[in-house]
Design a protein around this motif. Sequence first.
Motif, short mmCIF file in Angstrom:
data_model
loop_
_atom_site.label_atom_id
_atom_site.label_comp_id
_atom_site.label_asym_id
_atom_site.label_seq_id
_atom_site.Cartn_x
_atom_site.Cartn_y
_atom_site.Cartn_z
N ASP A 221 0.84 -1.19 0.00
CA ASP A 221 0.00 0.00 0.00
C ASP A 221 0.88 1.25 0.00
O ASP A 221 2.07 1.18 0.27
CB ASP A 221 -0.93 -0.01 1.22
N PRO A 222 0.29 2.44 -0.30
CA PRO A 222 1.08 3.66 -0.42
C PRO A 222 1.82 4.08 0.84
O PRO A 222 2.78 4.86 0.76
CB PRO A 222 0.03 4.71 -0.81
N SER A 223 1.41 3.59 2.02
CA SER A 223 2.13 3.98 3.24
C SER A 223 3.58 3.48 3.21
O SER A 223 4.45 4.05 3.87
CB SER A 223 1.42 3.43 4.47
N GLU A 224 3.84 2.43 2.40
CA GLU A 224 5.20 1.91 2.30
C GLU A 224 6.15 2.97 1.75
O GLU A 224 7.31 3.07 2.16
CB GLU A 224 5.23 0.67 1.42
N ILE A 225 5.67 3.75 0.80
CA ILE A 225 6.54 4.75 0.19
C ILE A 225 6.80 5.91 1.16
O ILE A 225 7.85 6.57 1.09
CB ILE A 225 5.96 5.25 -1.15
N ALA A 226 5.88 6.16 2.08
CA ALA A 226 6.11 7.19 3.08
C ALA A 226 7.30 6.82 3.96
O ALA A 226 8.08 7.70 4.36
CB ALA A 226 4.86 7.39 3.94
N ARG A 227 7.42 5.54 4.27
CA ARG A 227 8.54 5.07 5.10
C ARG A 227 9.88 5.27 4.40
O ARG A 227 10.92 5.43 5.06
CB ARG A 227 8.35 3.60 5.45
N LEU A 228 9.87 5.27 3.07
CA LEU A 228 11.09 5.46 2.30
C LEU A 228 11.41 6.95 2.12
O LEU A 228 12.58 7.35 2.11
CB LEU A 228 10.95 4.80 0.93
N LEU A 229 10.38 7.76 1.96
CA LEU A 229 10.59 9.19 1.69
C LEU A 229 10.89 10.00 2.96
O LEU A 229 11.65 10.96 2.91
CB LEU A 229 9.36 9.77 1.00
#
Length: 290
Positions: A99-107
Motif C-alpha cells: 500500500d502507499p504507506s510503504e513509500i512514506a517510510r522510504l521518503l
Amino acid sequence: MATIQTIPHFDIKSGYRPQSEDKTPLADAVDFYRLRQLTNSQRLQLGASLTRWAKIVSLRGMRKANPLAYSKRFAQSILGSKWLPILTPTSDPSMWTQDPSEIARLLHPILETMGIPYYITGGVAATAYGDPRTTRDLDLVIELDRKNISRLVELLEAADFYCPPGSVADIRVARSRVLSVTHITKVLNADLILNTDTDFDRSKMARRRLEALDVAGVEQFWIASPEDVVLAKLLWRQQSQSMKQWTDVLGIIKVQDSQLDFDYLWHWAEILNIANDLDRAFTEAGLFGF
C-alpha cells in the motif's frame, strides 16, 4: 460469553447523504459511529488492507483471464506502458501489492535528512481522518527551494527512486511544481508537490500534524490537518467536480464531527470562496449549527 455492542440511537437529519447509493442513512450512520471509535492509524490500516486486497484481486483476475499474457498485462495495468520495457514481474506478485504507506517510510528519512518540511495529503490523509478507501499513490507537499532539487533527486535516486528528468528540469526552471517519483523495486508512486507561497498554503504547512501510520504508534509522519484536507478537497472539487473528493470530504466530517475547528474552516472557506460548498457538506454529513 460474547457481548453485543450497544449502538446508540441516531437522529438522522434531513439532507444526510450516505457514502454510497446502495446504503441507507441509518446503516451509514452506524458505520461512521464505529469508525469514530478507531484511531487515525487504525483507519489507515483499514485503508491499507483495502488497497492490498484490491491489487490482489486484480492480479488474480488478470492471471485467470489469460495466464500466458499475464506478465504483459500486469506491467501495462499496474505500471503503465512507459514501464513495460523496463519492469515486469518475475517472481511472487505479493511484492507488487504493497500500500502507499510503504513509500512514506522510504521518503520520510530522505526529507528529514535535507530538513525539508512536508505533509501527507490526498487519499491517505482522507483515510486517516475519515472513511478508509483504496488509493493508488501518495501525495506529499514539500517546502523546497528549487535550487536544492538536484540534491533531493540525488538522494532519491540513491534510494532506488526514478525521477523523470523532464519533470526535474521543469521544476528547476519553475515550469512545474510536481515531481512524480516511482520506487523501482516496490513499484510505488508518490507525487512530491512544491508548496506555493500563499497564505493558505503556509497555513496548511504550519498546522500539519505528526500522526502514526502503524497501530503501535511507533512510525510517525507529518500529515495535513483534517480541516486543511477538507478545504483542499473542496477547492479541488470546484475544478474537477470529482465525486471522490466529495465523499472524502463527507467522510472526514462524519468521523471528526465536533472535533473539527469550525472557526478555522469557515474563515478559510470565505476567503477561498467555497463557503457554500462547505455548508452543503455539513448538511450532507449531518452537522448543523456550526
